[in-house]
Structures are given as C-alpha cells and as structure tokens.
Design a protein around this motif. Sequence first.
Motif, PDB file in Angstrom:
ATOM      1  N   ALA A  27     -18.519 -70.737  25.998  1.00  0.00           N
ATOM      2  CA  ALA A  27     -17.348 -71.410  26.214  1.00  0.00           C
ATOM      3  C   ALA A  27     -17.381 -72.496  27.272  1.00  0.00           C
ATOM      4  O   ALA A  27     -16.141 -73.644  27.353  1.00  0.00           O
ATOM      5  CB  ALA A  27     -17.041 -70.065  27.483  1.00  0.00           C
ATOM      6  N   ILE A  28     -18.447 -72.792  27.828  1.00  0.00           N
ATOM      7  CA  ILE A  28     -18.623 -74.472  28.193  1.00  0.00           C
ATOM      8  C   ILE A  28     -18.794 -75.450  27.174  1.00  0.00           C
ATOM      9  O   ILE A  28     -17.820 -76.127  27.666  1.00  0.00           O
ATOM     10  CB  ILE A  28     -19.416 -74.769  29.666  1.00  0.00           C
ATOM     11  CG1 ILE A  28     -19.227 -73.450  30.310  1.00  0.00           C
ATOM     12  CG2 ILE A  28     -19.636 -75.851  29.791  1.00  0.00           C
ATOM     13  CD1 ILE A  28     -20.491 -73.275  31.525  1.00  0.00           C
ATOM     14  N   PRO A  84     -13.189 -69.722  21.831  1.00  0.00           N
ATOM     15  CA  PRO A  84     -14.111 -69.513  22.465  1.00  0.00           C
ATOM     16  C   PRO A  84     -13.819 -68.918  24.000  1.00  0.00           C
ATOM     17  O   PRO A  84     -14.599 -68.247  24.485  1.00  0.00           O
ATOM     18  CB  PRO A  84     -14.753 -70.761  23.362  1.00  0.00           C
ATOM     19  CG  PRO A  84     -14.142 -71.926  22.332  1.00  0.00           C
ATOM     20  CD  PRO A  84     -12.810 -71.317  21.907  1.00  0.00           C
ATOM     21  N   TYR A  85     -12.966 -68.540  24.945  1.00  0.00           N
ATOM     22  CA  TYR A  85     -12.098 -68.744  25.958  1.00  0.00           C
ATOM     23  C   TYR A  85     -11.938 -66.605  25.184  1.00  0.00           C
ATOM     24  O   TYR A  85     -12.231 -66.170  26.554  1.00  0.00           O
ATOM     25  CB  TYR A  85     -11.300 -69.366  26.646  1.00  0.00           C
ATOM     26  CG  TYR A  85     -11.829 -71.208  26.443  1.00  0.00           C
ATOM     27  CD1 TYR A  85     -12.737 -70.859  26.539  1.00  0.00           C
ATOM     28  CD2 TYR A  85     -10.985 -71.901  25.996  1.00  0.00           C
ATOM     29  CE1 TYR A  85     -13.272 -72.953  26.422  1.00  0.00           C
ATOM     30  CE2 TYR A  85     -11.187 -73.471  26.090  1.00  0.00           C
ATOM     31  CZ  TYR A  85     -12.175 -73.556  25.925  1.00  0.00           C
ATOM     32  OH  TYR A  85     -12.419 -74.372  26.011  1.00  0.00           O
ATOM     33  N   VAL A  86     -10.817 -66.881  24.440  1.00  0.00           N
ATOM     34  CA  VAL A  86     -10.194 -65.648  24.179  1.00  0.00           C
ATOM     35  C   VAL A  86     -11.622 -64.575  23.707  1.00  0.00           C
ATOM     36  O   VAL A  86     -11.530 -63.458  23.690  1.00  0.00           O
ATOM     37  CB  VAL A  86      -9.212 -65.584  23.077  1.00  0.00           C
ATOM     38  CG1 VAL A  86      -8.472 -64.619  22.204  1.00  0.00           C
ATOM     39  CG2 VAL A  86      -7.951 -66.461  23.312  1.00  0.00           C
ATOM     40  N   MET A 132     -16.245 -76.108  17.464  1.00  0.00           N
ATOM     41  CA  MET A 132     -17.078 -76.584  16.905  1.00  0.00           C
ATOM     42  C   MET A 132     -18.625 -75.778  16.889  1.00  0.00           C
ATOM     43  O   MET A 132     -19.326 -75.110  15.711  1.00  0.00           O
ATOM     44  CB  MET A 132     -17.798 -77.713  16.526  1.00  0.00           C
ATOM     45  CG  MET A 132     -18.643 -78.308  16.293  1.00  0.00           C
ATOM     46  SD  MET A 132     -19.939 -78.727  15.716  1.00  0.00           S
ATOM     47  CE  MET A 132     -20.466 -79.356  16.525  1.00  0.00           C
ATOM     48  N   PRO A 133     -19.296 -75.570  18.179  1.00  0.00           N
ATOM     49  CA  PRO A 133     -20.002 -74.830  18.408  1.00  0.00           C
ATOM     50  C   PRO A 133     -20.448 -73.649  17.657  1.00  0.00           C
ATOM     51  O   PRO A 133     -21.334 -72.868  17.991  1.00  0.00           O
ATOM     52  CB  PRO A 133     -20.683 -75.139  19.627  1.00  0.00           C
ATOM     53  CG  PRO A 133     -19.546 -76.481  20.131  1.00  0.00           C
ATOM     54  CD  PRO A 133     -18.784 -76.043  19.030  1.00  0.00           C
ATOM     55  N   ALA A 145     -12.247 -68.019  31.944  1.00  0.00           N
ATOM     56  CA  ALA A 145     -13.453 -67.658  30.667  1.00  0.00           C
ATOM     57  C   ALA A 145     -14.464 -67.771  31.571  1.00  0.00           C
ATOM     58  O   ALA A 145     -15.370 -66.678  31.949  1.00  0.00           O
ATOM     59  CB  ALA A 145     -13.204 -68.810  29.685  1.00  0.00           C
ATOM     60  N   ILE A 146     -14.902 -68.933  32.358  1.00  0.00           N
ATOM     61  CA  ILE A 146     -16.215 -69.234  32.871  1.00  0.00           C
ATOM     62  C   ILE A 146     -16.434 -68.137  33.914  1.00  0.00           C
ATOM     63  O   ILE A 146     -17.716 -67.450  34.327  1.00  0.00           O
ATOM     64  CB  ILE A 146     -16.289 -70.334  33.390  1.00  0.00           C
ATOM     65  CG1 ILE A 146     -16.532 -71.566  32.049  1.00  0.00           C
ATOM     66  CG2 ILE A 146     -17.922 -70.782  33.946  1.00  0.00           C
ATOM     67  CD1 ILE A 146     -16.568 -73.004  32.925  1.00  0.00           C
TER      68      ILE A 146
END
Lengths: 198, 155, 218, 280
Positions: free
Chosen positions: C41-42, C195-197, D57-58, C76-77
């Motif tokens: 997420a980062i 990535p956050y969802v 991307m990652p 998210a973090i």
Amino acid sequence: MDFYQAGLFCTLVCVAISFVALLRERDDIHKILIVDLVETTGLVLICLVATDLAEALILPGLVVGISELLMLTELYIRKENLPIPSFKPIKIEVMRTAPPIITFVLVVYGIILSGFSGGAVAGIGLVFYFLCKGYEERFELLETISGYAWALWIVAFFIFMILPQAWLIAVMLSGGAILIKVTTKMALIGTMREGRNV
Amino acid sequence: MIRHIGKGFRIFSNWMSTYENLVAVYAALGIVVTICGILMVPMLSYHEDQIYSKTMNRTSTLDPYDRGGVPFTMAEIKAQYPDNSPTAGYVTTYLTPFSWFLANTTPYFGTTIVAHPGGIIDEILYNTRGLDTVVETSILFTAFAIASFLFRRKD
Amino acid sequence: MFNLPIEGEELFALEFGDIVNYFSLYTTTLFLFATAFIIIAIIARPERQTDIVFGTDAVYTKEINQDNLRFQRFMAIACGLATLGAVCSGDLFNFSLFTALIGITNIGIVAGVNNRYVLNAAYNYGIVAMVATTFLFGGASMALGTCGTLSIWELAGKGLVPLAAKMFLVLGVMGEGMAPFYIAKAEITRAPGAPYVLMIHVSSLLIFLRVIEIILTV
Amino acid sequence: MITLIIPAVFIGLLFHGIHRKVIARIQERPGPPIWQEILHTLKFSFKQTWIPKTASMPMYVFIVAVSIAIWTGAFYIVFSGGSLLLLFAVFMLHKITEHGLGLSSGSPYGKFGAIRSVMSAASEIPLFATIAGIYVVTGSLMISDITRYQEIHGPLLTGAFPIAIAMYIVILSKMHYGPFSIIEAKEIVSGNRTEHFGVWRAGLEVAYALKTFVLLAAFVLLFIGALPWYLMLIAMLIVLISLSFICAFTPMLSPFDAVAMQTVITGVLAVYIIILGVIG
C-alpha cells in the motif's frame, strides 16, 4: 439468580429490543439514532462487571461510539449531498468585546488544571473565541499542533512502559501533551464554519 | 414443488443482494444471537475473584479518586501481571497541585460541593492497560481525520 | 505459555503492563502477511480504472484526485497497523478495540470516493460496524465477568469462557470485518485505488482468522 | 520436502488436465489431451511479458508471488503435519490474492472478477465448519494428530460425514468449470486473471496446480488417513473425478444465486457444528 445474572438478563433483553428497532427501521438518518441506542446497551454490558477495570473499559467503549457517530454523520451529509447551512454572524456587541478576556481566563484556568479536564476547560474558551471572533479557519495549524501533541502523549506512554524510572518526565509530558491536544481538538470545533482556510 | 422452492430461493437471493437490507440482515442475526445469549444466562455466573476489584475508602479526602497509597508511591492494585508493571500507581494517584491543596485542606474534594477535576490523567489504568488508551485515542484520531476530510472537501 | 495443539508453538511474547501480546507460528504468519500488504500500500501506485464507452470501441481511464489518493493511502496504512495490533494482541478487550479501529478505517478508505453507490454501501457498512461494537465489547465484558480476567494467556485451554461470549465475539468481528455479508463489500470494492481497497479485505479476513484462533483457544 | 514441490506442481497440472478431459467426455466432446495444462504453463513461461500501463505496478507482480508463496507454505504445512488452522489461513489468504489479481490491473473484466470473488466470500466459511468439527471430534488441530486419531478410531469420512461434505464443497467451489466458479465465468473473459499473461500467467498456473494438489491431499489425509504415496495419489484422483462429474452435470449459477446457495449451506453447517459442540 445473582445480581450479575439478573443484570445480564435485563441488558440482553434491551439489546434484543434495540435490534428489533434496527431491523424495522428503513430511514437512514433514523438508523443513526437507533445505533446510538444499541451502543449504549453495549456499554451497560461492560458496566455490569463493576470493578475499576470496567470503569477503565467504559471510556474506550464510549469514545469508539462517539467517534464512529461523528464519522458516520459526516458521511451521511456527504452521501446525501446536503448543503452546509450558511448564516450571517450575529451582531451583538458583547460578542466582539467579551471573548478575549473570557477566553484568557478559561485558558489560564485550564492550564492550572492541566490534563484532560484542563484541556476541556481551555478548549471551551477557545471554542467560544472562535465562534464569536474567528471568521478565518486555521485548520492546518491547529491540526499540526494537535497531531504533535498526540504523538508526544503516546511517547509518554512508552516511557511508562519501557523506562518506568523516568516516570516524572512521562507524567509531565503526557499531562502537557493531552492539555494541548484536547484544547486544539475542541478549538477546531469552533472553527468549523465555512470561513476562509488560512 | 421444486419450482416453488426455486422461486423462493430466487426471492431470497435477490433480497440478500440488495445492500439496503444489509443492516436488517445483521440485526436479524444479532437478535438470534442475543436470544441465544439470554437462554444461556443461567449458565453464566459472576466470578468473584476479579482483577482491579473495587474498594472505596469513604473516609479518604480524595474519595472518588483515591486508588490507595500515597500519591507518587506504589498503589495496591490487584493487577493481572504485577511484575510487568511494578510502578503501577505512580501515575494513577497523581493530583494537580490545586487538587492536592483542596484534598489536604478540605474534606470535600470530589464531592458535588467542590466538583473539581481529578488529576493529569483521569484514566486510572494508564499504566497497566496503556495499550487500550493508545488504541482508543487512535480511534478518535482516525474518525476525526475522516470527518474533517469529508467536511472540507470542496468538490 | 499455553501449549495447545491448535496453532503451533509460541515464538515470543511482548509485555505491556497487563496486556501481553504474543506471537505464535499462526499469528506470526498473519502478521507477516499484513506487513507485506502494508508495504504494498505504501509503494504501489493506484491502478487507473478503464471504462468502455457503451456502444463504441472507445476506452478511457479514470483520473484519481491527488488529495483523495493521499487520504486513502493514509487510511490504508492505519488500517494495516490496526490489523497488526489485532493479530498479535493477547487481551480480549484490546483485540476488540483494534477490531473497532479496523471497522472505522475500512470506511475511511472509501469515504472520499465520489460515487453514490460506494458511499451508500459504505454508509450501510458503517452502521453495521457501529452496531457490531456492542457485540465485541459485550463478548469481552461477559468473558471478564464470568472468568475474572481478560488475558488470553490466563484463559487458554481452560474452556472457561462461556459459549455466549464466544458467539458475541464472532458476531462482532463479522460485523466489523463484513466477513460473510458480501453485498455491501462488493459495492465498496468498485472504488478506485486497488492497493488501498485490497487492505479492506486483508484486514477483515485477518481479524476473522484471529477471532477463530481466539475462540478455539479460550 | 522442497524437492517434492516440483512433482506436486506437475501432478497438479495433470489433475487439471484430467479434470477437463473427464468433463469433455461426459459432454461427448473429445476434449484436450490430459497434459494440455502442462503445455499451457510451459508455453506461457516463454511468451513475451510486460505490465499493462494502467496497472498498479508493484502489486500486479507481487500478487503472483504471494499466490505461489502461500500455496508452497500450505504444501509444507500439510506434509509436515502442521496446524489445520494455518491451512485455513492460507485458504482465506488465497481469497486476497484473487481480489488482488483482478483489482490490480485496472481492466473492467478483471474488476468484475474481483468483485465476484469478494461476493463469494461465503465460500470459505464451510472450511471453518470443517475445522471446528474436526476439533470437536479429535480434540486437536495438528494434522499429524488427526492422522494418528484415524489410525485408532477409523477414518473420519464415516465418523464425521457432514464435516467431510463441508470440505468437499469448499474444494468444489474452487474447481474450474464448477457451479460456483463465477469468478472465471466466460462472459467476463477470464475473470480476475484476464490481464495476467506471459510469465505471470505461468506463475499463476503453478500456484493453482499446487492449490488443487494441496486441497485434495488435505482432504485425503483428513478424512481417510495417512496412506502410502501411490494409494494416496489414487485416492486423490478418485476425489477429483467425482468433482469433475459434479462440474460436468451442473450449470454455473448466476453470481447472487451462487452466493446465496453457499450462504445457506454455511448456515446449515454452522447449526450442525453448534449442535455438535453443545452435545459433545
């Protein structure tokens, strides 16, 4: 049946009743009100333990409820696209002249008290000041101060845990930090009007 | 017969797939579980040997705030793991100078006559259950962040 | 530490006063998994959702607002950190607090999205998450009332915690994590910012896995 | 142990091929040769590979690695007699990789696949019923303890039949072309795997082959007991073919019906487990 069982029985009946209300409710805004009711019964379940520990657990329980309520109502306003009501500031002379002195007294008294309650007293002073005087928002500044104070408070907690011999420093740190934190958080409420963000 | 079952199933799955009904589904589950809980109440009995049990010294001048022991020394708290926090009570009995003065000179500290706030940290268990405190404030912090973010969005 | 044939051996314990966090083989696995997704997420950029214009061959990508993106990443973090706390906490009440935090941050992740369906679903989910705290705290306090302690270490293997308290805990976690109530969560998943969802799902599955370990242990 | 992974992958791929072949023969088609999936994987390994411009991307790459890693871990857990709870964890984490695969690419088809995988979260819960039931019956969650229990008391397949059904449904909902595999339905191209091609797809095929192998092996170990390796493979094959029959005969359910069906099954099993727990 001892007291605990009797209490538990009554509370669980209350929980069930409040859930029936939630089951039947269709309107979004009324759901929030019922949710508050349900949360209160949850707190009663903690109270039933009736030790010092229960007293310590109620505060987190209460805070969770309040903060979720705060967030959900804001989400509701956003979801429904409700406009923020605009109003002209009331023109009363005393509201222009009195705030500095009242705020000064309250803030000084709050600092003497220190800690959480001191923060609340000083915060009320600032709320009053901003409500009467402040037409410009200073969110960024207040938030930054509040955030740093919060971090300091957590640091103090870790000093208690890891270096208990340095407790005096930790007490002072946490007392000061929570004073600033509560003050700024409450002051933010005073600035919550559609003013200019400086 | 099978046709009816299939039709009923379709209605059920349509109902379940509407998110407006979500709260009702959870509430229904909650009612069922609570009723189970009510039925099990006779099996639950209060455990007498509690940690942090409540003792009130009514004669103390610090009455509601008195956690035992002289401020700045060890307090006798029946903790779960006393060896993890030998310093419990250093903080819990701390009073602000003004409250200390009130408590020493008058017997009314903490009563309705002098409803004066307690110490720096009103939370009695800051030392032993500190992680709760940290999480609790984080929750408030997060909720406040969300609310203010939503409040200040301009689009 | 308790030596139960449930989750593998204990690796290490971390003491914070009366709250003792512990890592077993099982919780360490969950911990590492959550850590990996926090790192993702980062460092990950959000994906750009493509949409097809109906009836044509045209395809366009949605733009994500920079402010919104930062806020989503922060939430998210925070959600990931709360998950780390929940998977290693050794105290019933502390666990429920971390779980409540997860419920709040999950809504926060999608709160900034400008989509009526997502917001509506998030609102309904929020109400369920709020109501679920009653069961979480109720379960923990019933365990405290009937056993005299909240520490999972003290309770492990004794089977003292009543079934009612366990049911309350599971129902609470189901509400906070939306574990099997699929529909609102599916709507929430439509929000951009993969990535956050994804963190919503990571956290809710991990707390579900953790509560199962807890109810089998205590 | 590690050297066994390679044969396990090949056997898993072969199982996928057999699965397709059986379905084809039931439907009176010739079907692909049974080593087709192995060829697929080899072919994908040497194809050109890049990352879509819209992808996150990652995460797009990472999710493939996670997928392989968790099933390698699961393989190790099952064959070293580790905790069943850990296997359950891996299975739930597999759900995350399913979501992640679809969400990371930005493609609408992948997104549909991911949303369907979020919807079918209820498909994992029967495994919990399995675990709770086995714990109630055997008193342990270590796979080594469970196989030892079966040496004494006979296989759990007869002793705890509903629990075996629960596990069977879990495996069924993870099979290709099954009634519950809404994630990979053809109207959304390849669902959440649409945008993963080339080496990424090969990696996914490897992970999915390991998944099939591990789940079938776990089923045999948990409900029939420890067997010599050739008997074990035969038992796994029999379970697989029975699954293929179900997949061939049932149509794919519409998404919400599939989920509602799984929810109902889960509810019934939860009631069964609670009754078992209260009586036992």
